[in-house]
Design an enzyme around this catalytic site. Structure first.
Site, PDB file in Angstrom:
ATOM      1  N   ALA A  22       0.773  -1.217  -0.010  1.00  0.00           N
ATOM      2  CA  ALA A  22      -0.086  -0.140  -0.045  1.00  0.00           C
ATOM      3  C   ALA A  22       0.606   1.201   0.059  1.00  0.00           C
ATOM      4  CB  ALA A  22      -0.791  -0.120   1.194  1.00  0.00           C
ATOM      5  N   TYR A  38       4.010  -0.223   4.041  1.00  0.00           N
ATOM      6  CA  TYR A  38       4.069   0.864   3.631  1.00  0.00           C
ATOM      7  C   TYR A  38       5.197   0.705   2.438  1.00  0.00           C
ATOM      8  CZ  TYR A  38       4.738   5.982   2.373  1.00  0.00           C
ATOM      9  OH  TYR A  38       4.773   6.953   1.554  1.00  0.00           O
ATOM     10  N   CYS A  39       4.730   0.868   1.071  1.00  0.00           N
ATOM     11  CA  CYS A  39       5.567   0.655  -0.127  1.00  0.00           C
ATOM     12  C   CYS A  39       6.835   1.299   0.025  1.00  0.00           C
ATOM     13  CB  CYS A  39       4.887   1.050  -1.392  1.00  0.00           C
ATOM     14  SG  CYS A  39       5.843   1.059  -2.810  1.00  0.00           S
ATOM     15  N   MET A  40       6.907   2.592   0.402  1.00  0.00           N
ATOM     16  CA  MET A  40       8.191   3.471   0.242  1.00  0.00           C
ATOM     17  C   MET A  40       9.245   3.032   1.093  1.00  0.00           C
ATOM     18  SD  MET A  40       7.964   5.119  -2.561  1.00  0.00           S
ATOM     19  CE  MET A  40       9.279   6.170  -2.368  1.00  0.00           C
ATOM     20  N   LEU A  86       9.791  -0.018   1.698  1.00  0.00           N
ATOM     21  CA  LEU A  86      10.380  -1.450   1.370  1.00  0.00           C
ATOM     22  C   LEU A  86      10.825  -1.338  -0.077  1.00  0.00           C
ATOM     23  CD1 LEU A  86       9.873  -4.533   1.608  1.00  0.00           C
ATOM     24  CD2 LEU A  86       7.894  -4.088  -0.123  1.00  0.00           C
TER      25      LEU A  86
END
Length: 238
Positions: free
Chosen positions: A81, A141-143, A145
């Site tokens: 996400a 949270y995508c950013m 990763l």
């Protein structure tokens, strides 16, 4: 001979409109057997959380989102996400055969990201693919990763992208953040963002504008793929 392509200039819309439009452009390309790519830039209003194609929404604080006028949508693409707020989002749609390494998910991801990197060069920002990076799965949270296929700036992730394939076509879209609100991330996802892993443009180019960034990235795509992108507002019934 320079190839042609379509370009849909920057516009700001709701999360549902943005995701529906990316899907319409993909379906249009498939239906018309479109041999050329489509590049689109867009922003989000209101702010919006996008969930990966198969990602659960159980970790999202829906009450906080509702109270703060933050939409929630689901993407065609996979991945984790992401909160879309103060950012530029790109989407790039092309036939698998358009790319040199289109059959490989990782290599095609890097190939499209290479066009972004060439755009960043126009802004005197040198980005790269980090070496020997493994995804850390604890982050929702995508950013926060990072993988070895994500563009980074001085070791920090600067572009978060995801890909979807259908009937010989690729949709890749991703986010480039001007800035973000760590408190919002923590409230929405229940975890603090890994700020030491995230690059934002305001810290790199304080006077950057959407127009300047769009111009540089468009140039990067044209130069990298040796294409001429023509403005197109009417394809796919848009």
């Amino acid at each position: 001979m320079v190839k042609q392509g379509y370009f849909i200039p920057y516009g700001v819309n709701s999360g549902k409109y943005n995701m529906d439009t990316d899907e319409k452009l993909l379906e249009y390309s498939i239906k018309e057997s479109q041999p050329v790519p489509v590049l689109r830039f867009y922003g989000w209003q209101p702010a919006c959380v996008s969930l990966g194609r198969n990602q659960s929404d159980e970790h999202i604080n829906k009450k906080f989102c509702a109270e703060n006028n933050i939409d929630i949508v689901r993407r065609l693409t996979g991945g984790r996400a992401l909160l879309h707020d103060r950012e530029l989002t790109y989407s790039f749609i092309c036939p698998v055969a358009f790319l040199k390494n289109g059959e490989s998910i990782i290599q095609s991801y890097k190939e499209i990201s290479g066009a972004l990197a060439m755009g960043f060069e126009q802004l005197s920002v040198q980005v790269e693919f980090p070496q020997n990076i493994r995804a850390k799965t604890k982050f929702e949270y995508c950013m926060s990763l990072s993988t070895g296929a994500d563009l980074s700036y001085h070791g920090k992730k600067i572009v978060g992208s995801a890909q979807f394939r259908k009937q010989g076509y690729i949709l890749q879209h991703g986010s480039i953040m001007f800035d973000y609100n760590p408190a919002f991330i923590e409230n929405i996802f229940g975890e603090k963002p890994a700020e030491e892993k995230i690059a934002v443009l305001k810290d790199i180019i304080p006077d950057i504008t959407v127009e300047k960034l769009c111009g540089a990235l468009k140039y990067g795509f044209e130069k990298y793929f040796q294409i001429n992108l023509q403005d197109a507002f009417c394809i796919a019934g848009l």
